[in-house]
Scaffold this motif. Structure first.
Motif, PDB file in Angstrom:
ATOM      1  N   UNK A 155      90.631   4.145  90.529  1.00 44.33           N
ATOM      2  CA  UNK A 155      89.997   4.812  92.203  1.00 44.33           C
ATOM      3  C   UNK A 155      89.641   6.035  91.041  1.00 44.33           C
ATOM      4  N   UNK A 156      89.867   6.738  90.106  1.00 45.20           N
ATOM      5  CA  UNK A 156      89.141   8.014  89.114  1.00 45.20           C
ATOM      6  C   UNK A 156      88.153   7.431  88.787  1.00 45.20           C
ATOM      7  N   UNK A 157      88.190   6.093  87.961  1.00 43.96           N
ATOM      8  CA  UNK A 157      87.059   5.971  88.009  1.00 43.96           C
ATOM      9  C   UNK A 157      86.095   5.751  88.386  1.00 43.96           C
ATOM     10  N   UNK A 158      85.849   5.560  90.679  1.00 48.24           N
ATOM     11  CA  UNK A 158      85.203   5.243  90.427  1.00 48.24           C
ATOM     12  C   UNK A 158      84.349   6.195  91.544  1.00 48.24           C
ATOM     13  N   UNK A 159      85.905   7.208  91.345  1.00 46.87           N
ATOM     14  CA  UNK A 159      85.431   8.560  91.961  1.00 46.87           C
ATOM     15  C   UNK A 159      84.465   9.325  90.989  1.00 46.87           C
ATOM     16  N   UNK A 160      84.730   9.301  89.730  1.00 46.14           N
ATOM     17  CA  UNK A 160      83.803   9.914  88.617  1.00 46.14           C
ATOM     18  C   UNK A 160      82.228   8.704  88.536  1.00 46.14           C
ATOM     19  N   UNK A 161      82.361   7.759  88.750  1.00 47.30           N
ATOM     20  CA  UNK A 161      80.794   7.349  89.100  1.00 47.30           C
ATOM     21  C   UNK A 161      80.247   7.591  90.172  1.00 47.30           C
ATOM     22  N   UNK A 162      81.000   7.728  91.333  1.00 45.82           N
ATOM     23  CA  UNK A 162      80.134   8.816  92.516  1.00 45.82           C
ATOM     24  C   UNK A 162      80.194   9.817  92.012  1.00 45.82           C
ATOM     25  N   UNK A 163      80.993  10.272  91.517  1.00 43.65           N
ATOM     26  CA  UNK A 163      80.384  11.532  91.218  1.00 43.65           C
ATOM     27  C   UNK A 163      78.520  12.350  90.867  1.00 43.65           C
ATOM     28  N   UNK A 164      78.772  11.221  89.291  1.00 42.50           N
ATOM     29  CA  UNK A 164      77.291  11.043  88.519  1.00 42.50           C
ATOM     30  C   UNK A 164      76.347  10.599  89.111  1.00 42.50           C
ATOM     31  N   UNK A 165      76.418  10.179  89.791  1.00 38.25           N
ATOM     32  CA  UNK A 165      75.006   9.634  90.954  1.00 38.25           C
ATOM     33  C   UNK A 165      75.192  10.599  91.953  1.00 38.25           C
ATOM     34  N   UNK A 166      75.839  11.314  93.092  1.00 32.32           N
ATOM     35  CA  UNK A 166      75.797  12.180  93.546  1.00 32.32           C
ATOM     36  C   UNK A 166      74.572  12.985  92.694  1.00 32.32           C
ATOM     37  N   UNK A 219      87.061   3.145  82.511  1.00 34.07           N
ATOM     38  CA  UNK A 219      88.664   2.893  83.022  1.00 34.07           C
ATOM     39  C   UNK A 219      89.393   3.370  81.833  1.00 34.07           C
ATOM     40  N   UNK A 220      89.085   2.612  80.706  1.00 33.79           N
ATOM     41  CA  UNK A 220      89.336   3.124  79.611  1.00 33.79           C
ATOM     42  C   UNK A 220      89.479   4.126  78.721  1.00 33.79           C
ATOM     43  N   UNK A 221      88.143   5.061  79.250  1.00 27.84           N
ATOM     44  CA  UNK A 221      88.077   6.527  78.532  1.00 27.84           C
ATOM     45  C   UNK A 221      89.064   7.308  79.487  1.00 27.84           C
ATOM     46  N   UNK A 222      88.873   7.740  80.226  1.00 26.49           N
ATOM     47  CA  UNK A 222      90.313   8.106  81.771  1.00 26.49           C
ATOM     48  C   UNK A 222      91.079   7.432  80.930  1.00 26.49           C
ATOM     49  N   UNK A 223      91.657   6.656  81.066  1.00 26.79           N
ATOM     50  CA  UNK A 223      93.374   6.261  80.461  1.00 26.79           C
ATOM     51  C   UNK A 223      93.322   6.889  79.410  1.00 26.79           C
ATOM     52  N   UNK A 224      92.493   7.238  78.264  1.00 26.41           N
ATOM     53  CA  UNK A 224      92.581   8.289  76.773  1.00 26.41           C
ATOM     54  C   UNK A 224      93.139   8.992  76.840  1.00 26.41           C
ATOM     55  N   UNK A 225      91.865   9.915  77.859  1.00 25.51           N
ATOM     56  CA  UNK A 225      92.097  11.099  78.128  1.00 25.51           C
ATOM     57  C   UNK A 225      92.320  11.641  79.094  1.00 25.51           C
ATOM     58  N   UNK A 226      91.802  11.382  80.474  1.00 20.56           N
ATOM     59  CA  UNK A 226      92.623  11.926  81.554  1.00 20.56           C
ATOM     60  C   UNK A 226      94.266  11.956  81.436  1.00 20.56           C
ATOM     61  N   UNK A 227      94.881  10.987  80.863  1.00 20.00           N
ATOM     62  CA  UNK A 227      95.526  10.030  80.968  1.00 20.00           C
ATOM     63  C   UNK A 227      96.198  10.040  80.092  1.00 20.00           C
ATOM     64  N   UNK A 228      95.825  10.788  78.455  1.00 19.63           N
ATOM     65  CA  UNK A 228      96.295  10.298  77.346  1.00 19.63           C
ATOM     66  C   UNK A 228      97.870  11.320  77.542  1.00 19.63           C
ATOM     67  N   UNK A 229      98.537  11.698  78.078  1.00 20.44           N
ATOM     68  CA  UNK A 229      99.842  12.285  77.880  1.00 20.44           C
ATOM     69  C   UNK A 229     100.428  11.832  79.086  1.00 20.44           C
ATOM     70  N   UNK A 230     100.584  10.792  79.185  1.00 18.38           N
ATOM     71  CA  UNK A 230     101.471  10.168  80.637  1.00 18.38           C
ATOM     72  C   UNK A 230     102.415   9.757  79.946  1.00 18.38           C
ATOM     73  N   UNK A 231     103.789   9.841  80.401  1.00 19.18           N
ATOM     74  CA  UNK A 231     104.649   8.910  79.702  1.00 19.18           C
ATOM     75  C   UNK A 231     104.866   7.675  80.283  1.00 19.18           C
ATOM     76  N   UNK A 232     104.477   6.063  79.657  1.00 24.24           N
ATOM     77  CA  UNK A 232     104.520   4.981  80.047  1.00 24.24           C
ATOM     78  C   UNK A 232     103.250   4.685  80.975  1.00 24.24           C
ATOM     79  N   UNK A 233     102.522   3.706  81.487  1.00 18.43           N
ATOM     80  CA  UNK A 233     101.527   3.022  81.673  1.00 18.43           C
ATOM     81  C   UNK A 233     100.990   3.592  83.499  1.00 18.43           C
ATOM     82  N   UNK A 234     100.316   3.861  83.347  1.00 19.57           N
ATOM     83  CA  UNK A 234      99.647   4.607  84.921  1.00 19.57           C
ATOM     84  C   UNK A 234      98.850   2.977  85.440  1.00 19.57           C
ATOM     85  N   UNK A 235      99.260   3.209  87.081  1.00 11.80           N
ATOM     86  CA  UNK A 235      99.279   2.571  88.389  1.00 11.80           C
ATOM     87  C   UNK A 235      97.326   2.272  87.787  1.00 11.80           C
TER      88      UNK A 235
END
Length: 187
Positions: free
Chosen positions: A153-164, A131-147
């Motif tokens: 949810x994205x971390x769950x998707x990402x881990x599920x994709x890696x397993x898939x 989640x920290x890696x995604x917050x820093x990279x995927x959401x790095x340009x977002x102003x303010x806090x991301x929910x």
């Protein structure tokens, strides 16, 4: 003999193209921008492409010996080369001056390698949280806090994709076929 190498290279480039099209199609799904709040910007799109290309390249790195490890390495390199050739072309089409394109592509390549290291470490349990890696990279340009629930949810998707992808046969990937799950499946 030279013709054989030429045709092998052409075949590898076609397979890399097929994989890249799958990566792009997955990264363009509206779900990422609507439900997962990824910014619909050049940076947000780049990060989604990197995320999915990383997953495919990671799976290719997992292919061992007789399954086709050498072919997988060459294919991963061809996929990387194609991705950055596409980035170069897109920057030019967007009007970035010729003198700046090389510099921008180098910045993108550095960003890619940084993200790969962070995602690899997170998935392998060696580094910070996913989640920290995604917050820093995927959401790095977002102003303010991301929910936080969205990032989880994205971390769950990402881990599920890696397993898939880890469960997909090496032969399929080496033939240019990759199956991604729908984003809802990981959330």
């Amino acid at each position: 003999m030279p013709f054989r190498k030429f045709f092998q290279r052409r075949r590898r480039e076609q397979i890399a193209h097929d994989l890249y099209v799958s990566v792009i199609n997955q990264a363009r799904l509206p779900h990422f921008y609507v439900r997962f709040a990824v910014p619909d910007t050049l940076d947000g799109r780049f990060d989604l492409i990197v995320l999915h290309a990383f997953l495919v390249m990671r799976r290719l790195r997992q292919i061992k010996g007789e399954e086709g490890a050498a072919d997988a390495r060459e294919l991963a390199q061809a996929l990387f080369d194609l991705m950055f050739a596409d980035m170069d072309q897109n920057l030019r089409e967007m009007g970035v001056g010729d003198m700046s394109v090389g510099k921008r592509v180098k910045q993108m390549a550095r960003a890619f390698y940084g993200r790969v290291a962070a995602y690899d470490d997170s998935l392998d349990g060696k580094g910070g949280s996913l989640t920290e890696a995604l917050r820093r990279n995927l959401y790095g340009t977002v102003d303010g806090e991301v929910d936080a629930a969205v990032v989880e949810a994205v971390a769950g998707y990402f881990a599920a994709q890696a397993a898939c992808l880890a469960g997909q046969p090496a032969e399929a990937l080496l033939a240019g076929r990759v199956e991604f799950q729908a984003p809802e499946g990981g959330a």
